[in-house]
Design an enzyme around this catalytic site. Structure first.
Site, mmCIF file in Angstrom:
data_model
loop_
_atom_site.group_PDB
_atom_site.id
_atom_site.type_symbol
_atom_site.label_atom_id
_atom_site.label_comp_id
_atom_site.label_asym_id
_atom_site.label_seq_id
_atom_site.Cartn_x
_atom_site.Cartn_y
_atom_site.Cartn_z
ATOM 1 N N LYS A 82 54.002 -51.358 40.673
ATOM 2 C CA LYS A 82 54.660 -51.128 39.268
ATOM 3 C C LYS A 82 55.368 -52.128 38.661
ATOM 4 C CE LYS A 82 57.752 -46.903 38.222
ATOM 5 N NZ LYS A 82 58.622 -46.313 39.174
HETATM 6 C C1 E4P Z 1 59.528 -43.220 36.865
HETATM 7 O O1 E4P Z 1 58.655 -43.575 37.693
HETATM 8 C C2 E4P Z 1 61.005 -43.288 36.985
HETATM 9 O O2 E4P Z 1 61.137 -43.511 38.644
HETATM 10 C C3 E4P Z 1 61.783 -42.207 37.078
HETATM 11 O O3 E4P Z 1 60.687 -41.030 36.492
HETATM 12 C C4 E4P Z 1 62.965 -42.160 36.053
HETATM 13 O O4 E4P Z 1 63.696 -41.097 36.134
HETATM 14 P P1 E4P Z 1 64.948 -40.627 35.482
HETATM 15 O O5 E4P Z 1 65.038 -41.123 33.982
HETATM 16 O O6 E4P Z 1 65.182 -39.393 35.589
HETATM 17 O O7 E4P Z 1 65.742 -41.822 36.412
#
Ligand code: E4P
Length: 218
Positions: free
Chosen positions: A87
């Site tokens: 990622k």
């Molecule tokens: C995506 O990969 C992130 O981990 C995540 O979806 C962020 O979500 P949030 O905005 O609820 O923290």
């Protein structure tokens, strides 16, 4: 649409997996910290533990923000387990690293995407997944679902193979709207998945079926 769970919590991952509908897991440094997973060795081991629970892709995020650092960290993450997806943040060096990993056949997830232009760059760099954060856009009075629709149109126009991974999903309506818009994947908390089970008419109907059976078989 693939269902990913967005957590580093092992119990929640096991619960989602036990439903038989889980296709993968996404994590981020905040989610790891929330579970108290700190220190490089513990973090790496946690990714392996997650891979051993689920059958699908597991996104593991780099901490470095420079190209060389991302390549170094991403290479180590990818070597952990075949299910690991590297990622990368949506910054210039992240896009360069994405192209580097794509050329090596290593799966990537470009994260922190908030515009169609960013998603276009991620696709051109050969990202396996692009993660538009729809909940965080909604948080600042901007239509997150509209971004999913824009990316869908752009990717379809050019047959990009990058999968749209709707991220920052917060609740069941986000899941349903993403499915309507043709998102390839959604990642959300366990509540956004389990919430799809609920309907009062299901509960009422089941109670009536069971009561009628009891009457007939008393
Ligand atoms: C995506 O990969 C992130 O981990 C995540 O979806 C962020 O979500 P949030 O905005 O609820 O923290």
């Amino acid at each position: 649409m693939k269902f990913f769970i967005d957590t580093a919590n092992i119990d929640q991952i096991k619960e989602a997996e036990s439903l038989g509908i889980l296709d993968g897991v996404t994590t981020n440094p905040s989610l790891m910290a929330k579970e108290g997973i700190t220190g490089a060795d513990n973090i790496l081991q946690h990714y392996v533990d997650i891979c051993n629970i689920v059958d699908g892709d597991v996104s593991a995020e780099v901490i470095a923000t420079d190209f060389e650092g991302m390549v170094r960290e991403g290479t180590a993450l990818a070597a952990l387990h075949p299910q690991i997806v590297v990622k990368l943040p949506m910054i210039a060096d992240g896009i360069k690293a994405c192209k580097y990993f794509a050329d090596k056949g290593i799966k990537t997830n470009v994260t922190l995407v908030f515009s169609a232009g960013q998603a276009l760059l991620a696709a051109k760099a050969g990202a396996t997944y692009v993660s538009p954060f729809l909940g965080r856009l909604d948080d600042v009075s901007t239509d997150g679902l509209n971004l999913i629709a824009e990316i869908r149109q752009i990717y379809d126009n050019y047959d990009f193979e990058t999968q749209i991974l709707a991220a920052s999903v917060r609740h069941t309506m986000h899941v349903i709207d993403c499915a309507k818009l043709g998102s390839d994947v959604m990642t959300g908390p366990l509540s956004s998945i389990k919430g799809l089970l609920n309907h009062p008419l299901t509960d009422i109907g089941l109670a009536k079926f069971l009561a009628d059976y009891e009457k007939g078989n008393a």
